[in-house]
Design an enzyme around this catalytic site. Sequence first.
Site, PDB file in Angstrom:
ATOM      1  N   TRP A   1     -20.921  15.756  10.319  1.00 54.28           N
ATOM      2  CA  TRP A   1     -19.930  15.317   9.339  1.00 54.28           C
ATOM      3  C   TRP A   1     -20.073  16.356   8.006  1.00 54.28           C
ATOM      4  O   TRP A   1     -21.081  16.449   7.323  1.00 54.28           O
ATOM      5  CB  TRP A   1     -20.199  14.025   9.033  1.00 54.28           C
ATOM      6  CG  TRP A   1     -19.916  12.900   9.998  1.00 54.28           C
ATOM      7  CD1 TRP A   1     -20.560  12.392  10.855  1.00 54.28           C
ATOM      8  CD2 TRP A   1     -18.399  12.855  10.584  1.00 54.28           C
ATOM      9  NE1 TRP A   1     -19.726  11.413  11.809  1.00 54.28           N
ATOM     10  CE2 TRP A   1     -18.406  11.993  11.733  1.00 54.28           C
ATOM     11  CE3 TRP A   1     -17.296  13.321  10.517  1.00 54.28           C
ATOM     12  CZ2 TRP A   1     -17.630  11.442  12.432  1.00 54.28           C
ATOM     13  CZ3 TRP A   1     -16.196  12.886  11.191  1.00 54.28           C
ATOM     14  CH2 TRP A   1     -16.268  12.014  12.094  1.00 54.28           C
TER      15      TRP A   1
ATOM     16  N   LYS B   1     -15.352  16.900  10.887  1.00 52.56           N
ATOM     17  CA  LYS B   1     -16.535  17.045  11.973  1.00 52.56           C
ATOM     18  C   LYS B   1     -16.681  18.613  12.199  1.00 52.56           C
ATOM     19  O   LYS B   1     -15.695  18.895  13.053  1.00 52.56           O
ATOM     20  CB  LYS B   1     -16.216  16.057  12.931  1.00 52.56           C
ATOM     21  CG  LYS B   1     -17.282  15.971  13.992  1.00 52.56           C
ATOM     22  CD  LYS B   1     -17.242  14.621  14.650  1.00 52.56           C
ATOM     23  CE  LYS B   1     -18.707  13.871  15.271  1.00 52.56           C
ATOM     24  NZ  LYS B   1     -18.518  12.737  15.947  1.00 52.56           N
TER      25      LYS B   1
ATOM     26  N   GLU C   1      -5.777  -3.458  -1.486  1.00 51.72           N
ATOM     27  CA  GLU C   1      -6.337  -4.967  -0.824  1.00 51.72           C
ATOM     28  C   GLU C   1      -7.161  -5.672  -1.616  1.00 51.72           C
ATOM     29  O   GLU C   1      -7.667  -6.603  -1.149  1.00 51.72           O
ATOM     30  CB  GLU C   1      -6.834  -4.428   0.725  1.00 51.72           C
ATOM     31  CG  GLU C   1      -5.821  -3.848   1.555  1.00 51.72           C
ATOM     32  CD  GLU C   1      -5.572  -2.514   1.447  1.00 51.72           C
ATOM     33  OE1 GLU C   1      -5.937  -1.962   0.553  1.00 51.72           O
ATOM     34  OE2 GLU C   1      -4.910  -1.999   2.523  1.00 51.72           O
TER      35      GLU C   1
ATOM     36  N   THR D   1       0.941  -1.316   0.052  1.00 57.35           N
ATOM     37  CA  THR D   1      -0.075   0.095  -0.021  1.00 57.35           C
ATOM     38  C   THR D   1       0.924   1.235  -0.088  1.00 57.35           C
ATOM     39  O   THR D   1       2.030   1.295   0.443  1.00 57.35           O
ATOM     40  CB  THR D   1      -1.033  -0.057   1.153  1.00 57.35           C
ATOM     41  OG1 THR D   1      -0.041  -0.061   2.297  1.00 57.35           O
ATOM     42  CG2 THR D   1      -1.559  -1.205   1.345  1.00 57.35           C
TER      43      THR D   1
END
Length: 501
Positions: free
Chosen positions: A404, A399, A305, A161
């Site tokens: 959100w 936030k 992944e 990654t």
Amino acid sequence: MDSTIMDYELTIKSIFWRIEKLYGNRTIVSRFSSTRKTYTYSEFAQRVRKTITFLRQNDLAGKNVASVAWNTSRHLELYFAVPLTGGVLHTVNVRFHPSEMEYVIREMQDSGVFMDEDIQATFNVKTFKFNQDYDEIVDSLTPASELPDLQERSGAVSCFTSGTTGKPKGVIYSHRSIFIHSLSLLAGDVLGLSSSDVVMDVVPMFHISGWDIPFASLMTGAKLVLPGIRPRPRDLVELIREEGVTVAAGAPTVWIDVMNYVEKEGEDLGKLRTVVMGGAEPPRGLMERMRKVGVRTYHAWGMTETEAIATVNRSEDLDALTKQGYPIFGFEIALLDPEGKELPWDGKTVGELAVRGAFVTGRYFKGDRTFTWFRTGDVATVDPDGNVKVVDRQKDLIKSGGEWISSVQLENAIMSFNKVLEAVVVGVPHERWGERPVALVVTREPTSPQEIVDYLKSLRAFPDWWIPDRIVFVDSIPKTSTGKLDKKVVREEVKKLLQIP
Ligand code: AMP
């Protein structure tokens, strides 16, 4: 009761059989800095067999072998040669810092490294430069005739990654996962590649096996075009036109550059009909510009992944096309709350996307946790029919006042303004609200923060309190080694710009 079907391992050897026996006269094109090489699948297969001899002579057969290389025929030969000896080809990101390259090569205990000439790094293991001498040595060798039997669940290719949140983590793709994923890509409702296509893979072969597109293309006998070391927009447009490319794949940033070039130079894109974009959400405006020159876009979502493409959206409608799309064959999704409870697919409820399937990692290399469901860290909604919409990365949500704000939604809204080329939004600490959004914007034409704010308000797409407190114009936006907006670096830059401690 057991079935009566014979054991047949789904391996790269099976793909190689097709390349040699069925598609001998099909071609592969590879761009090098001043030349272009075209050779047939037969000639390619011979080179693979000679490369296997090279690996054997250098005691690298059946071992972990690293490549630090771009999309070229030499790299493609290793894609087959290393796994066909029972080894694992570890594709190292050429944009990693040399210390990161060293780290991942040590982690994987690679016994040798093959690298392109433009890479400035030295390693403590046998290193081979991809150059003219290398070609001559390989050409002079006897092709390996015997290939070992392979087990479908053994490793074939590995990739780390990009490590934006810590040390890079290793994922090893098995022969089986590559076989099944490549097969899924060929399906009519996925990429629908066929032997009559000319496929150009601009996705770096050092990142998730170029989304497995090289394997899928050769599985079906398509002409494959590899754009070489550091291709510029001009190189890509030349290849598209001169090689008759019909399908191409790459991250949105690549196509932004290509379209800027095409529009500025008044170029055309020849026979190109389809561009598969993923890795980040393609801006609607970009897809619209491509539509105007006769190119349809498919939108794909995936991650290291999930061995790249795992959902795909082929909608004709540009608004609908901003969704990440439907799970492909052999892959399942679920929407979870923080406690792991399943949330409804109603197109409204927001949760974390969790995934499982035949090409989803079950464990990181040297990791101690196994996954039955892999939690992606992507926050999404899912429509009743399974269409996924990624709202943000969990860690990039802002936030504000306990509510959100989606940074991605804001970025896309700003980028839909025709005077804007690129935008990134991050949260900065705020005494009263906890966090507030700040945008960095690269303009296409002169504009002002107020004009952008007015435009955002006119969209009526979200409440006014979502609108960034500050809009700062910059020349460019930092990107990660895989071309995504690098929010970690952006946050640091914004803090410096706004003198936040
Ligand atoms: P990587 O493993 O480096 O390829 O990064 C995977 C991440 O990129 C995903 O978890 C998403 O956050 C993001 N990503 C990939 N494709 C898309 C897409 N089509 N739209 C939005 N985000 C995407």
